[in-house]
Design a protein around this motif. Structure first.
Motif, PDB file in Angstrom:
ATOM      1  N   GLU A   3       0.833  -1.203   0.000  1.00  0.00           N
ATOM      2  CA  GLU A   3       0.000   0.000   0.000  1.00  0.00           C
ATOM      3  C   GLU A   3       0.867   1.252   0.000  1.00  0.00           C
ATOM      4  OE1 GLU A   3      -2.651  -0.196   3.276  1.00  0.00           O
ATOM      5  OE2 GLU A   3      -3.839  -1.849   2.452  1.00  0.00           O
ATOM      6  N   ILE A   4       2.014   1.182   0.674  1.00  0.00           N
ATOM      7  CA  ILE A   4       2.945   2.313   0.705  1.00  0.00           C
ATOM      8  C   ILE A   4       3.529   2.544  -0.680  1.00  0.00           C
ATOM      9  CG2 ILE A   4       5.128   3.151   1.677  1.00  0.00           C
ATOM     10  CD1 ILE A   4       4.467   1.566   4.217  1.00  0.00           C
ATOM     11  N   VAL A   5       3.897   1.461  -1.346  1.00  0.00           N
ATOM     12  CA  VAL A   5       4.441   1.558  -2.708  1.00  0.00           C
ATOM     13  C   VAL A   5       3.395   2.124  -3.659  1.00  0.00           C
ATOM     14  CG1 VAL A   5       5.350   0.239  -4.661  1.00  0.00           C
ATOM     15  CG2 VAL A   5       6.069  -0.321  -2.331  1.00  0.00           C
ATOM     16  N   GLN A   6       2.178   1.610  -3.539  1.00  0.00           N
ATOM     17  CA  GLN A   6       1.095   2.068  -4.424  1.00  0.00           C
ATOM     18  C   GLN A   6       0.741   3.528  -4.181  1.00  0.00           C
ATOM     19  OE1 GLN A   6      -2.034  -0.758  -3.709  1.00  0.00           O
ATOM     20  NE2 GLN A   6      -0.904  -2.464  -4.656  1.00  0.00           N
ATOM     21  N   ALA A   7       1.054   4.028  -2.990  1.00  0.00           N
ATOM     22  CA  ALA A   7       0.789   5.441  -2.684  1.00  0.00           C
ATOM     23  C   ALA A   7       1.806   6.363  -3.343  1.00  0.00           C
ATOM     24  CB  ALA A   7       0.771   5.655  -1.181  1.00  0.00           C
ATOM     25  N   GLY A   8       2.807   5.800  -4.008  1.00  0.00           N
ATOM     26  CA  GLY A   8       3.761   6.603  -4.770  1.00  0.00           C
ATOM     27  C   GLY A   8       5.096   6.837  -4.109  1.00  0.00           C
ATOM     28  N   TYR A   9       5.307   6.254  -2.925  1.00  0.00           N
ATOM     29  CA  TYR A   9       6.590   6.426  -2.251  1.00  0.00           C
ATOM     30  C   TYR A   9       7.649   5.562  -2.927  1.00  0.00           C
ATOM     31  CZ  TYR A   9       3.999   8.791   1.429  1.00  0.00           C
ATOM     32  OH  TYR A   9       3.200   9.662   2.132  1.00  0.00           O
ATOM     33  N   GLY A  56      12.101   4.345  -2.985  1.00  0.00           N
ATOM     34  CA  GLY A  56      13.408   4.284  -2.334  1.00  0.00           C
ATOM     35  C   GLY A  56      13.352   4.361  -0.828  1.00  0.00           C
ATOM     36  N   ALA A  57      14.152   5.261  -0.270  1.00  0.00           N
ATOM     37  CA  ALA A  57      14.252   5.394   1.179  1.00  0.00           C
ATOM     38  C   ALA A  57      12.935   5.841   1.803  1.00  0.00           C
ATOM     39  CB  ALA A  57      15.355   6.375   1.536  1.00  0.00           C
ATOM     40  N   GLU A  58      12.090   6.507   0.994  1.00  0.00           N
ATOM     41  CA  GLU A  58      10.793   6.961   1.504  1.00  0.00           C
ATOM     42  C   GLU A  58       9.929   5.775   1.942  1.00  0.00           C
ATOM     43  OE1 GLU A  58      10.070  11.019  -1.115  1.00  0.00           O
ATOM     44  OE2 GLU A  58       9.275   9.095  -1.833  1.00  0.00           O
ATOM     45  N   ILE A  59      10.042   4.670   1.217  1.00  0.00           N
ATOM     46  CA  ILE A  59       9.246   3.484   1.557  1.00  0.00           C
ATOM     47  C   ILE A  59       9.612   2.989   2.950  1.00  0.00           C
ATOM     48  CG2 ILE A  59       8.775   1.083   0.936  1.00  0.00           C
ATOM     49  CD1 ILE A  59       9.263   1.841  -1.977  1.00  0.00           C
ATOM     50  N   LYS A  60      10.911   2.905   3.198  1.00  0.00           N
ATOM     51  CA  LYS A  60      11.384   2.429   4.503  1.00  0.00           C
ATOM     52  C   LYS A  60      10.949   3.372   5.614  1.00  0.00           C
ATOM     53  CE  LYS A  60      15.572   0.756   6.784  1.00  0.00           C
ATOM     54  NZ  LYS A  60      17.047   0.535   6.636  1.00  0.00           N
ATOM     55  N   GLN A  61      11.010   4.674   5.328  1.00  0.00           N
ATOM     56  CA  GLN A  61      10.626   5.664   6.326  1.00  0.00           C
ATOM     57  C   GLN A  61       9.134   5.581   6.642  1.00  0.00           C
ATOM     58  OE1 GLN A  61      11.314   9.703   5.115  1.00  0.00           O
ATOM     59  NE2 GLN A  61      11.105  10.526   7.182  1.00  0.00           N
ATOM     60  N   GLN A  62       8.315   5.464   5.597  1.00  0.00           N
ATOM     61  CA  GLN A  62       6.864   5.349   5.792  1.00  0.00           C
ATOM     62  C   GLN A  62       6.487   4.063   6.520  1.00  0.00           C
ATOM     63  OE1 GLN A  62       4.080   7.362   5.049  1.00  0.00           O
ATOM     64  NE2 GLN A  62       5.703   8.919   4.944  1.00  0.00           N
ATOM     65  N   LEU A  63       7.193   2.975   6.165  1.00  0.00           N
ATOM     66  CA  LEU A  63       6.918   1.695   6.810  1.00  0.00           C
ATOM     67  C   LEU A  63       7.201   1.789   8.306  1.00  0.00           C
ATOM     68  CD1 LEU A  63       6.194  -1.305   6.506  1.00  0.00           C
ATOM     69  CD2 LEU A  63       8.613  -1.762   6.017  1.00  0.00           C
ATOM     70  N   ARG A  64       8.303   2.434   8.647  1.00  0.00           N
ATOM     71  CA  ARG A  64       8.648   2.584  10.054  1.00  0.00           C
ATOM     72  C   ARG A  64       7.607   3.410  10.787  1.00  0.00           C
ATOM     73  NH1 ARG A  64      11.509   6.080  13.495  1.00  0.00           N
ATOM     74  NH2 ARG A  64      12.623   4.967  15.186  1.00  0.00           N
ATOM     75  N   GLN A  65       7.204   4.508  10.201  1.00  0.00           N
ATOM     76  CA  GLN A  65       6.222   5.389  10.842  1.00  0.00           C
ATOM     77  C   GLN A  65       4.887   4.678  11.059  1.00  0.00           C
ATOM     78  OE1 GLN A  65       6.036   8.935   8.449  1.00  0.00           O
ATOM     79  NE2 GLN A  65       8.018   9.718   9.190  1.00  0.00           N
ATOM     80  N   LYS A  66       4.448   3.937  10.038  1.00  0.00           N
ATOM     81  CA  LYS A  66       3.160   3.243  10.156  1.00  0.00           C
ATOM     82  C   LYS A  66       3.227   2.117  11.191  1.00  0.00           C
ATOM     83  CE  LYS A  66       1.324   4.256   5.539  1.00  0.00           C
ATOM     84  NZ  LYS A  66       0.102   4.916   6.056  1.00  0.00           N
TER      85      LYS A  66
END
Length: 405
Positions: free
Chosen positions: A377-383, A385-395
């Motif tokens: 879902e994070i990938v599909q939201a357009g994130y 590279g490193a943004e994916i890892k950051q969003q995953l951690r936050q969620k």
């Protein structure tokens, strides 16, 4: 040619324990006789044969003479004139030096049945001192049969101490030491193995990082038993109640090795012992050739057991980072084992043996909540590279926070 059931099978049959393996000794036969009957020869040090149908082990009756150092330093005689009694004489303990014939008759030249009845582990002869491995074997038998009320004869303890003082233990191979240790860890009272080794001085030879823990104090408020060595044995004892896995029990055993490096002026506090324990665990594991799964869980246990003990005080971000460092996403089973070892640690204290330990369930629930975060879902939201890892951690932190709240 006569065939007898020998050793542990006879001992356990008389104790009415399940007989797992049957060993046989053959009197009056040669290698050629055995091969002619279809037996397959195995074993490098002396002739052992596998039965063509049952695949059980049959050994020629033999005598042994000490010619070198260590476990393998023996010269064997397997000639056809070696008697059953001579074969039994070379064995370690009287309870292991009995034989049974085809009619169920017990051959017991060294009073093994008497020692079995009296629950005594006693050496057969002074030749016991010639094999240093017997120190570990007797300690293992002590661990196995402690629940039956067995103790080691004082004169046998004296011989074990003599072997240790002779320096012969250092000639054992690490692999042999680990085999005996691993078997002992899987017994019902594994702490007896290590306590026995300590009593005769052998623990200092192969387990110095563990041996030094006796006499090192802990804060009485959290450790009424105070002594770190005693605590380690209590934790090992509790590990039997929570898991039958070798890795869990080994991790429980060595989780506090870092306290052996605390400067005495800081006692009874042991601030930072968690990470200090990594080096001695690695050293011990390298010395004994400990399997990777046991070593890896032990390292995690040392570094992070205090995280679990303080679970309810941790912030969601700290819990998430802890989960990351334990690689729980790829190895959830190992993480579950870590929580079992932590449970044993919490209960391995005087007066805490029956207390509930909600910390483990709390941390596991945090993992399950964080696991539900969908990276797709994070990938599909357009994130990217490193943004994916950051969003995953936050969620994940957000999901854990729901549990923390």
């Amino acid at each position: 040619m006569q065939v007898y059931l020998v050793g542990g099978a006879v001992r356990d049959k008389l104790l009415e324990r399940p007989v797992k393996d049957k060993d046989w000794v053959v009197v009056g036969a040669s290698e050629a006789d055995m091969l002619g009957k279809g037996f397959q020869q195995v074993g490098k040090d002396f002739p052992v044969f596998l039965h063509p149908k049952t695949q059980q082990e049959y050994a020629l009756a033999r005598t042994e003479r000490k010619v070198g150092q260590g476990y393998a330093g023996f010269e064997c005689d397997t000639s056809t004139n070696v008697t059953l009694e001579q074969d039994l004489l070379r064995r370690d303990l009287t309870v292991n030096a009995m034989a049974m014939d085809d009619n169920g008759n017990i051959i017991d030249p060294f009073n093994g049945q008497k020692d079995l009845k009296n629950r005594v582990l006693r050496h057969v002869s002074d030749a016991f001192e010639e094999d240093p491995l017997r120190v570990l074997r007797v300690a293992r038998f002590a661990a196995r049969y402690a629940s039956y009320g067995f103790t080691i004869a004082n004169e046998t303890k004296a011989l074990m101490a003599n072997i240790t003082q002779s320096g012969e233990l250092s000639h054992l191979s690490p692999e042999r030491v680990w085999v005996e240790t691993a078997k002992s860890l899987l017994e019902d009272t594994p702490q007896v193995y290590f306590e026995t080794l300590r009593e005769c001085g052998a623990l200092k030879v192969w387990f110095p990082e563990l041996d030094c823990l006796w006499g090192i104090p802990n804060p009485a408020k959290w450790h009424p038993e105070i002594d770190t060595g005693i605590h380690s044995m209590m934790v090992l004892e509790q590990s039997v109640r929570v898991s039958n896995k070798l890795s869990v029990r080994f991790a429980a055993l060595v989780h506090d090795l870092g306290k052996g490096l605390t400067p005495p002026e800081e006692w009874p506090s042991h601030r930072g012992h968690e990470k200090r324990g990594l080096a001695p665990i690695n050293t011990l594991c390298e010395r004994l050739k400990v399997p990777n799964d046991c070593r890896d869980l032990a390292l995690l246990m040392s570094e992070f057991h205090s995280h679990v003990h303080h679970a309810f005080k941790l912030k969601a971000a700290t819990i998430n980072d802890f989960l990351d460092k334990c690689d729980v996403w790829r190895k959830p089973e190992r993480f579950a084992d870590l929580l079992l070892a932590c449970t044993a640690d919490a209960r391995g204290r005087t007066g805490f043996e029956e207390r509930p330990y909600p910390n483990a369930d709390y941390i596991w629930q945090a993992y399950l909540l964080a696991k539900e975060v969908n990276v797709q879902e994070i990938v599909q939201a357009g994130y990217k590279g490193a943004e994916i890892k950051q969003q995953l951690r936050q969620k994940r932190i957000h999901a854990i926070a729901a549990n923390v709240a």
